[in-house]
Design an enzyme around this catalytic site. Structure first.
Site, PDB file in Angstrom:
ATOM      1  N   LYS A  45     -10.026  -0.130  11.001  1.00 10.92           N
ATOM      2  CA  LYS A  45     -10.000  -1.256  10.092  1.00 10.92           C
ATOM      3  C   LYS A  45     -10.563  -2.510  10.991  1.00 10.92           C
ATOM      4  O   LYS A  45     -10.789  -3.817  10.607  1.00 10.92           O
ATOM      5  CB  LYS A  45      -8.937  -1.682   9.201  1.00 10.92           C
ATOM      6  CG  LYS A  45      -8.703  -0.492   8.139  1.00 10.92           C
ATOM      7  CD  LYS A  45      -7.148  -0.969   7.209  1.00 10.92           C
ATOM      8  CE  LYS A  45      -6.899  -0.022   6.694  1.00 10.92           C
ATOM      9  NZ  LYS A  45      -7.642   0.502   5.642  1.00 10.92           N
ATOM     10  N   CYS A  77      -5.029   2.288  -3.529  1.00  5.88           N
ATOM     11  CA  CYS A  77      -3.591   3.039  -3.176  1.00  5.88           C
ATOM     12  C   CYS A  77      -2.456   2.136  -3.246  1.00  5.88           C
ATOM     13  O   CYS A  77      -1.415   1.663  -2.274  1.00  5.88           O
ATOM     14  CB  CYS A  77      -3.702   3.350  -1.512  1.00  5.88           C
ATOM     15  SG  CYS A  77      -5.041   4.773  -1.189  1.00  5.88           S
ATOM     16  N   GLN A 129      -4.104  -4.865   7.463  1.00  2.00           N
ATOM     17  CA  GLN A 129      -4.998  -5.736   6.832  1.00  2.00           C
ATOM     18  C   GLN A 129      -4.842  -7.148   7.727  1.00  2.00           C
ATOM     19  O   GLN A 129      -6.020  -7.948   7.441  1.00  2.00           O
ATOM     20  CB  GLN A 129      -4.838  -6.012   5.425  1.00  2.00           C
ATOM     21  CG  GLN A 129      -5.209  -4.893   4.545  1.00  2.00           C
ATOM     22  CD  GLN A 129      -6.548  -4.237   4.575  1.00  2.00           C
ATOM     23  OE1 GLN A 129      -7.441  -4.994   4.943  1.00  2.00           O
ATOM     24  NE2 GLN A 129      -6.726  -3.089   4.023  1.00  2.00           N
ATOM     25  N   HIS A 181       0.998  -1.259   0.160  1.00  2.08           N
ATOM     26  CA  HIS A 181       0.161   0.193   0.132  1.00  2.08           C
ATOM     27  C   HIS A 181       0.889   1.389  -0.076  1.00  2.08           C
ATOM     28  O   HIS A 181       1.954   1.126   0.423  1.00  2.08           O
ATOM     29  CB  HIS A 181      -0.786   0.053   1.156  1.00  2.08           C
ATOM     30  CG  HIS A 181      -1.988   0.976   1.463  1.00  2.08           C
ATOM     31  ND1 HIS A 181      -1.567   2.466   2.040  1.00  2.08           N
ATOM     32  CD2 HIS A 181      -3.162   0.847   1.121  1.00  2.08           C
ATOM     33  CE1 HIS A 181      -2.692   3.117   1.883  1.00  2.08           C
ATOM     34  NE2 HIS A 181      -3.747   2.286   1.578  1.00  2.08           N
ATOM     35  N   ASP A 183       3.586  -4.115   7.984  1.00  2.00           N
ATOM     36  CA  ASP A 183       2.466  -3.271   7.955  1.00  2.00           C
ATOM     37  C   ASP A 183       1.355  -4.311   8.273  1.00  2.00           C
ATOM     38  O   ASP A 183       1.007  -4.969   7.342  1.00  2.00           O
ATOM     39  CB  ASP A 183       2.420  -2.609   6.647  1.00  2.00           C
ATOM     40  CG  ASP A 183       0.944  -2.194   6.670  1.00  2.00           C
ATOM     41  OD1 ASP A 183       0.123  -2.034   7.205  1.00  2.00           O
ATOM     42  OD2 ASP A 183       0.802  -1.602   5.306  1.00  2.00           O
TER      43      ASP A 183
HETATM   44  N1  7TS Z   1      -1.443  -0.511   4.794  1.00  2.85           N
HETATM   45  C1  7TS Z   1      -2.441  -1.413   4.168  1.00  2.85           C
HETATM   46  C2  7TS Z   1      -2.074  -2.736   3.834  1.00  2.85           C
HETATM   47  C3  7TS Z   1      -3.760  -0.709   3.961  1.00  2.85           C
HETATM   48  O1  7TS Z   1      -4.573  -1.554   3.517  1.00  2.85           O
HETATM   49  C4  7TS Z   1      -3.874   0.508   4.340  1.00  2.85           C
HETATM   50  C5  7TS Z   1      -5.371   1.272   4.015  1.00  2.85           C
HETATM   51  C6  7TS Z   1      -2.930   1.166   5.030  1.00  2.85           C
HETATM   52  C7  7TS Z   1      -1.749   0.575   5.204  1.00  2.85           C
HETATM   53  C8  7TS Z   1      -3.135   2.797   5.462  1.00  2.85           C
HETATM   54  O2  7TS Z   1      -4.002   2.869   6.521  1.00  2.85           O
HETATM   55  P1  7TS Z   1      -4.454   4.197   7.155  1.00  2.85           P
HETATM   56  O3  7TS Z   1      -5.532   3.688   8.212  1.00  2.85           O
HETATM   57  O4  7TS Z   1      -3.326   4.671   7.791  1.00  2.85           O
HETATM   58  O5  7TS Z   1      -5.130   4.863   5.961  1.00  2.85           O
HETATM   59  N2  7TS Z   1      -5.959   0.694   3.072  1.00  2.85           N
HETATM   60  C9  7TS Z   1      -7.246   1.082   2.568  1.00  2.85           C
HETATM   61  C10 7TS Z   1      -7.609   0.357   1.471  1.00  2.85           C
HETATM   62  O6  7TS Z   1      -7.181  -0.726   1.099  1.00  2.85           O
HETATM   63  N3  7TS Z   1      -8.938   1.099   1.050  1.00  2.85           N
HETATM   64  O7  7TS Z   1      -8.953   1.983   1.719  1.00  2.85           O
HETATM   65  C11 7TS Z   1      -7.834   2.250   2.839  1.00  2.85           C
END
Ligand code: 7TS
Length: 425
Positions: A242, A382, A219, A139, A216
């Site tokens: 999430k 992303c 997910q 991501h 990371d």
């Molecule tokens: N890493 C992964 C694997 C992710 O899926 C996401 C967000 C992030 C980092 C960033 O997380 P945040 O909470 O800091 O935004 N993924 C997604 C997605 O798949 N659709 O919207 C956000």
């Protein structure tokens, strides 16, 4: 809750679900509504999950009874708020398999957690000619900070490629992770392909050459039991929103001795021990990394989200999703125009299912599904470099969670069939 239980469970022909999905669904008030005249089916959980009543109530309760600033007050409300905030920290430490409370740093999300590591550990430890290893499926949150750090330090960014099946290709890993590698940053589960990566193996490989490993877990932490110590990761990151929690809260787990060595990220109140006009010393962990008034209310409410997941049990969360993913993949595969990305084996992937239709653009898929009350995401998710590797400009993505069941998948599949009639393809 044992780490890795979910990974060991094999897909079965199944049913029933390991817990009552119906009862779980009833705990999420937002799901009880019609969208565009259809009962809502929420399948955008990889972007953000919905919140159970207990989390919403925890937020209200906090503002009604405990709201105050933390760590500094000498009155009852300040004490109450501090205890609740620190209580969530201890809960997080236990949720990830048992780390020290001071190894849990609250951030605004995974994005900020990774930026923190890049700006502090990265700033001090990466120099010209050093190598940073990422994967093709990252991501942007676990990619852009390393692209920019490599640029500013004249370091080299290397990547682990993916196979045609959507797994990491580790066949040349010894040429990618070498004595020059200073950092390996890899996602535990892909938000596009759903792939669960062999992070324990990759972390061990990083350590064997003296490199640091960041995982990371944005997910993974919501969907399977995590044991950060067992994985061996030096840094592990995830986002509360999430995993049933509020937005604006993230977690960085770091090894104590590394966090102690790192310079602070943001400067201001709370992160200091002593300030003079010409000299400042830093507070102890975790406060050194939590400058200013943090997102107290949302951290407090995050505790209720963790409790909700504990009560189901992460092994059951994983089993349910594995079974439901298996069901969804089989149903979608019956549609000849649909192509699914990522691994086929349900025990090697999570419930983020990216797909395309031979004749309908992913954005049109998402718009059509929305007209039927079904929420999915479409776009590059992303992960633009990954999209290029896949040869796609975009995909549609249905992503599952604890309140989804077979009827939600059936609604998705029926709507995709209807969509093709609608577009005349
Ligand atoms: N890493 C992964 C694997 C992710 O899926 C996401 C967000 C992030 C980092 C960033 O997380 P945040 O909470 O800091 O935004 N993924 C997604 C997605 O798949 N659709 O919207 C956000």
């Amino acid at each position: 809750m044992k780490s890795g239980d979910g990974e060991k469970l094999k897909s079965t022909d199944y049913r029933p679900a390991p817990f009552s999905v119906e009862q779980v669904k009833a705990d999420f008030p937002i799901l009880d509504q019609k969208v565009n005249r259809h009962q809502l089916v929420y399948l955008d959980n990889a972007a953000s999950t919905q919140k159970p009543r207990s989390v919403i109530n925890a937020l209200l309760e906090y503002y009604r009874h405990s709201n105050s600033n933390i760590h500094r007050g000498m009155h009852t409300l300040a004490e109450r708020a501090t205890q609740a905030y620190e209580g969530t920290r201890s809960h997080v430490a236990q949720f990830v398999g048992g780390v020290l409370d001071e190894e849990v740093i609250f951030t605004s999300g995974t994005t900020e957690a990774i930026n923190l590591v890049a700006a502090t550990w990265g700033e001090v430890n990466i120099s010209e000619g050093d190598e940073i290893v990422i994967t093709e499926m990252e991501h942007h949150a676990n990619l852009v900070p390393w692209v920019m750090l490599a640029k500013s330090k004249s370091a080299v960014l290397k990547r682990i490629p993916i196979t045609i099946c959507g797994h990491l290709d580790l066949s040349n890993i010894d040429e990618i992770i070498t004595k020059k590698t200073k950092l390996v940053a890899v996602s535990h589960m892909s938000n596009v392909l759903g792939t669960i990566n062999p992070v324990k193996e990759i972390v061990a490989r990083a350590h064997a050459v003296g490199a640091v490993a960041l995982v990371d877990g944005a997910q993974a932490a919501p969907h399977m039991a995590i044991n950060v110590r067992d994985l061996g990761a030096d840094f592990y990151t995830f986002s509360a929103h999430k995993m049933l929690g509020p937005t604006g809260v993230g977690v960085l787990i770091g090894r104590k001795e590394m966090l102690e060595e790192m310079p602070p990220y943001k400067m201001g109140g709370e992160m200091i021990r002593e300030v003079r006009f010409d000299r400042v010393t830093w507070n102890d962990l975790p406060h050194k990394f939590e400058a200013g008034t943090p997102n107290i209310a949302d951290v407090v409410a995050f505790d209720a989200a963790l409790t909700y997941l504990d009560e189901i049990g992460m092994d059951k969360v994983r089993l349910h999703e594995m079974q439901l993913t298996d069901y969804a993949m089989k149903k979608l595969t019956e549609l000849p125009s649909i192509e699914i990305q990522g691994p086929q084996e349900p025990d090697q992937r999570g419930g983020a299912i990216s797909f395309t239709d031979r004749d309908v653009h992913p954005h049109d898929i998402a718009t059509f599904l929305d007209s039927k009350g079904i929420a999915v995401r479409a776009g590059h998710h992303c992960a633009q470099p990954l999209m290029r590797v896949l040869g796609k400009v975009a995909t549609a993505r249905a992503s599952l969670y604890i309140y989804n069941d077979e009827s939600d998948v059936d609604r998705l599949v029926e709507a995709l069939v209807e969509m093709r009639r609608y577009f005349g393809v």
